[in-house]
Structure formats: structure tokens, C-alpha cells
Design a protein around this motif. Structure first.
Motif: not given
Length: 223
Positions: A167-180
Motif C-alpha cells: 500500500g505504498i507509493e514509492l514515488c509519483p508516476l511521470q509521463k514519458l514526455k517528461d523525460f529527456n
């Protein structure tokens, strides 16, 4: 004849002394000889996350896109007293910890742990995490980084085990477009995977997102 007796006496003495030294070291080693050096891998606990640098073209693209040295990760589970890295390669599988480490560049690795693991990751929670993980065992590796359970990639595997097992979210999810995605090496992999239709809005999680999570702490860093 006397030489034989002396030789026998010396051998007997050495064997007796060796046995006594072994027993003393086993029982009182820390007192008599000082604290034994700790094996680095002894620090690793069940539920820890482990990261390394792999050198395939895809892993290179992952490192560039995420501005991180990490391209591969797994979660440590203990099975029959032995430590394994549960990882999403082809297919999702358990790899002995020592063997997993040798797959990384120059055997370097980083281990992180949930900051309050001692209270949260109790036996019951760990069992739930392992049970969920086993439901994904032998799944194919996800070359397209889709947020589904049909196929799984390495950081997705860890994120979902923590989310669905603890029941733990280690981090927020991102969108593919957020990366370099501008680097030509990254673009080459994207074109190979998606052609002209890169799913920029796809939910993703990278090894670097997990390693930099605000709720974990670094236990080992051999870089």
C-alpha cells in the motif's frame, strides 16, 4: 623411532591447537580477536531495492533519458534462506544476489531501503509483497514501457509490488514526455519501438525515480 614419535606429537599438538583456535574464534571471536569485518551483502534486507548500470543500447537510452547512471533495478527477496533479486528482465525472474551484482558495470551497485522499513515491512507485509510479486513471475519484459500487467519492466515491477503488496507509493508516476527524449540515441530507441507514434502520455516510472524517492534511504553505494 624417536623421530617418528616426535613427529606424531608435533602433528597431534598442531591439530589440537588448531581445533581449539577454531572453537575459540567461533564462540569468542569478537572478544579475542576483535570484531569480524562485515560482509557488505549482509547489510541487505528483504524488501530492499538494488540498482546498477547496464550497458545495452536500451539501458544507455534509459540513462540518458532519465539523467541518471541507473538503468536496471530489482527488489531483494529471501527464498529458503538465500537472497535473490526479483527483477523484470526476459522474463521476470529471481536471480541470486551475487550473480545479479556481476551483471552490472564494474560490479557497482546501490541499495536503498524504506526509511521506516523496520516498522512497516513486517513479516505479514513482506509476505503480501512476495505473493503479489509471484503473480508477475515469468511475465515477459515490457519493451514498450506500457502501464499494464501484461508485460513488466524493472522499475514498474518494484513500484507495483510496493503499491499492491504494502500500500505504498514509492514515488509519483511521470509521463514519458517528461523525460529527456531529444538525444539522438534516445530517439533511435523510440523510433525502433514506436515508429512515429511515441506514447508521450504513457505513465512511467524510471529506476532513478525509485532511487531518488523521498521515502527511502541509501544503505550501500559502491560507485
Amino acid at each position: 623411532m624417536k623421530k617418528t614419535k616426535y613427529l606424531f606429537a608435533i602433528i597431534t599438538f598442531l591439530m589440537s591447537f588448531g581445533c581449539a583456535l577454531f572453537i575459540a574464534n567461533s564462540m569468542f571471536g569478537n572478544i579475542l580477536f576483535g570484531k569480524r569485518p562485515e560482509n557488505l551483502l549482509d547489510k541487505i534486507q528483504e524488501g530492499d531495492m538494488i540498482f546498477q548500470t547496464s550497458e545495452s543500447k536500451q539501458c544507455e537510452a534509459v540513462r540518458i533519458a532519465t539523467n541518471s547512471k541507473f538503468s536496471l533495478c530489482g527488489i531483494v527477496f529471501i527464498e529458503k534462506g538465500k537472497k535473490y533479486v526479483f527483477e523484470a528482465v526476459q522474463p521476470v525472474k529471481y536471480t541470486p544476489l551475487e550473480a545479479w551484482i556481476t551483471h552490472g558495470k564494474e560490479n557497482h551497485f546501490v541499495v536503498t531501503r524504506l526509511k521506516n522499513a523496520s516498522t512497516i515491512l513486517n513479516a505479514e507485509t513482506l509476505q503480501k509483497m512476495k505473493a503479489y510479486g509471484k503473480s508477475l513471475n515469468n511475465k515477459d519484459y515490457d519493451l514498450y514501457f506500457e502501464w499494464s500487467d501484461d508485460k513488466i519492466y524493472c522499475s514498474e515491477l518494484i513500484w507495483k509490488i510496493y503499491k499492491n503488496g504494502a500500500g505504498i507509493e514509492l514515488c509519483p508516476l511521470q509521463k514519458l514526455k517528461d523525460f529527456n527524449l531529444k538525444d539522438i540515441r534516445v530517439q533511435a530507441i523510440l523510433a525502433e519501438r514506436y515508429g512515429t507514434k511515441t506514447p508521450l502520455e504513457e505513465n512511467v516510472v524510471a529506476p532513478s525515480n525509485l532511487e531518488q524517492s523521498k521515502i527511502v534511504t541509501t544503505i550501500i553505494d559502491t560507485y
